[in-house]
Design an enzyme around this catalytic site. Structure first.
Site, short mmCIF file in Angstrom:
data_model
loop_
_atom_site.label_atom_id
_atom_site.label_comp_id
_atom_site.label_asym_id
_atom_site.label_seq_id
_atom_site.Cartn_x
_atom_site.Cartn_y
_atom_site.Cartn_z
N THR A 1 0.81 -1.22 0.00
CA THR A 1 0.00 0.00 0.00
C THR A 1 0.84 1.27 0.00
O THR A 1 0.49 2.26 -0.62
CB THR A 1 -0.91 0.00 1.26
N SER B 1 1.25 -10.38 0.17
CA SER B 1 0.70 -11.74 0.24
C SER B 1 1.45 -12.65 -0.74
O SER B 1 1.42 -13.87 -0.61
CB SER B 1 -0.78 -11.75 -0.13
N THR C 1 2.19 -4.51 4.57
CA THR C 1 2.24 -4.82 6.01
C THR C 1 1.84 -6.27 6.31
O THR C 1 2.22 -6.81 7.34
CB THR C 1 1.30 -3.90 6.80
N THR D 1 4.85 -8.65 15.32
CA THR D 1 3.75 -9.37 14.70
C THR D 1 2.70 -8.34 14.30
O THR D 1 2.55 -7.31 14.97
CB THR D 1 3.22 -10.45 15.68
N THR E 1 4.03 -20.57 21.25
CA THR E 1 2.68 -20.36 21.79
C THR E 1 1.77 -19.61 20.82
O THR E 1 2.24 -18.77 20.05
CB THR E 1 2.73 -19.60 23.14
N GLN E 2 0.48 -19.93 20.90
CA GLN E 2 -0.52 -19.19 20.10
C GLN E 2 -0.80 -17.83 20.73
O GLN E 2 -1.42 -16.97 20.09
CB GLN E 2 -1.83 -19.96 20.08
N1 ASP Z 1 -2.18 -6.16 1.11
C1 ASP Z 1 -1.20 -5.15 1.33
C2 ASP Z 1 0.15 -5.84 1.41
O1 ASP Z 1 0.49 -6.41 2.40
C3 ASP Z 1 -1.49 -4.39 2.56
C4 ASP Z 1 -0.44 -3.40 2.94
O2 ASP Z 1 0.38 -2.98 2.16
O3 ASP Z 1 -0.44 -2.98 4.08
O4 ASP Z 1 0.86 -5.79 0.45
#
Ligand code: ASP
Length: 343
Positions: free
Chosen positions: A16, A62, A92, A168, A279-280
């Site tokens: 983003t 992703s 992120t 995290t 741990t979770q």
């Molecule tokens: N889906 C985006 C990514 O992780 C979200 C972001 O940039 O914060 O690439």
């Protein structure tokens, strides 16, 4: 004598932070990083010299993968000698995985590598991108007595600087998207940019930067939940190419006491596949032996992940398997912190 300004390299991978809205279509598209200073003229006020480089095809985080981790590490390696600090921009969503991995891949790091991104695109009226980017650059260019203040992989987000491999992502909504639940913040940006010096990493090694490129991709995260089925656990842990397991257990490292569960774990460990207990819970860590349910795990040779994050455990496992550490030494080596990732 003229003061030398720090040379900072910004590496844009996607996400983003580097997007702008196409007002005709309303869709977000990556903007040309070469023109960073026209988009953010405030950058001209910084006391450093900026260079930028970007992935040819910026990616949503992703789609991040170990191959891309190596690409980022190679860019850092290539520019290491002539650069004082690096700012890496990623989405992120998987930033904690990438930044944790970078802390393991870059051996003998003595310069700042600061990850950041944003929840809103840079062109958005309420964007968090500008502050995150500008302060990340300031962190990367902070020098004291001729040496960088930060000499490790950090993650800067929403006024806080964290040790990357302790972070995290905790919010898909708030600007304060990251936390470091088990390690104090390395710094904070308020009226002044303050560093918590006692928590910053310092390496005694004078060895040159080395990047570890052999990462083993064949690891899995297995998260326990009440009612988890034997057939499923058996199927996953018997996967022929499986080389390592991060087992997300309950609380202080607890797992069901069913004998079938332990039989599968024992067989997996006997096949030379390390199982790391994490741990979770968002904070705290594994304490094997505190309850009966974890005492057995300890006795069969499950690795104690202590208070490592899942993101860091995955990265460390990939690195250590890639290093081909013999199984007799693996447990002890994993349980020893190497980049400040556990305590
Ligand atoms: N889906 C985006 C990514 O992780 C979200 C972001 O940039 O914060 O690439």
């Amino acid at each position: 004598m003229e003061k030398r300004v720090p040379q900072i390299l910004i590496i844009y991978t996607g996400g983003t932070i580097g997007m702008v809205k196409d007002y005709k279509t309303n869709a977000l598209k990556p903007f040309d990083f070469e023109n960073l200073k026209t988009k953010i003229p405030e950058l001209n006020l910084l006391e450093c010299s900026l260079k930028t480089t970007a992935f040819e095809q910026p990616i949503d985080s992703s789609d991040m993968s170990p191959d891309y981790w190596i690409t980022i590490a190679e860019i850092i390696e290539l520019n290491y000698k002539d650069t004082d600090g690096f700012v890496v921009l990623t989405g992120t969503d998987t930033m904690s995985y990438t930044a944790s991995a970078m802390s393991f891949i870059l051996e003998n790091l003595r310069k700042p590598v600061i990850f950041t991104g944003s929840q809103l695109p840079i062109g958005d009226l309420r964007t968090d991108a500008k502050e995150n980017l500008i302060t990340a650059i300031q962190v990367a260019s902070a020098f004291e007595n001729g040496e960088p203040v930060v000499q490790e992989v950090g993650l800067y987000f929403e006024y806080k600087l964290y040790r990357a491999n302790r972070t995290t992502k905790v919010s898909a909504e708030q600007f304060e998207a990251f936390q470091s639940p088990n390690y104090p913040n390395l710094g904070e940006s308020g009226v002044h940019l303050l560093f918590n010096r006692q928590f910053l990493k310092r390496s005694k090694s004078e060895l040159p930067l080395k990047i570890q490129k052999n990462l083993d991709a064949n690891v899995v995260i297995l998260k326990l939940f009440p009612g988890i089925q034997r057939g499923l656990v058996e199927y996953i842990l018997n996967f022929p190419d499986l080389h390592g397991v991060v087992l997300e257990t309950y609380g202080a490292g607890n797992a069901p006491t069913d004998s079938w569960f332990f039989e599968i774990l024992i067989k997996t460990i006997q096949r030379g596949i390390p199982i790391v207990n994490v741990t979770q819970c968002i904070s705290g860590g594994v304490f094997m032996g505190l309850y009966e349910t974890s005492t057995r795990m300890k006795s069969i040779g499950v690795i104690n992940g202590k208070n490592i994050t899942t993101e860091s455990a995955v990265a460390k496992l990939k690195l250590m398997l890639g290093l081909k550490i013999p199984s007799t030494e693996f447990k002890q080596k994993f349980e020893t912190q190497i980049r400040g990732e556990m305590s």
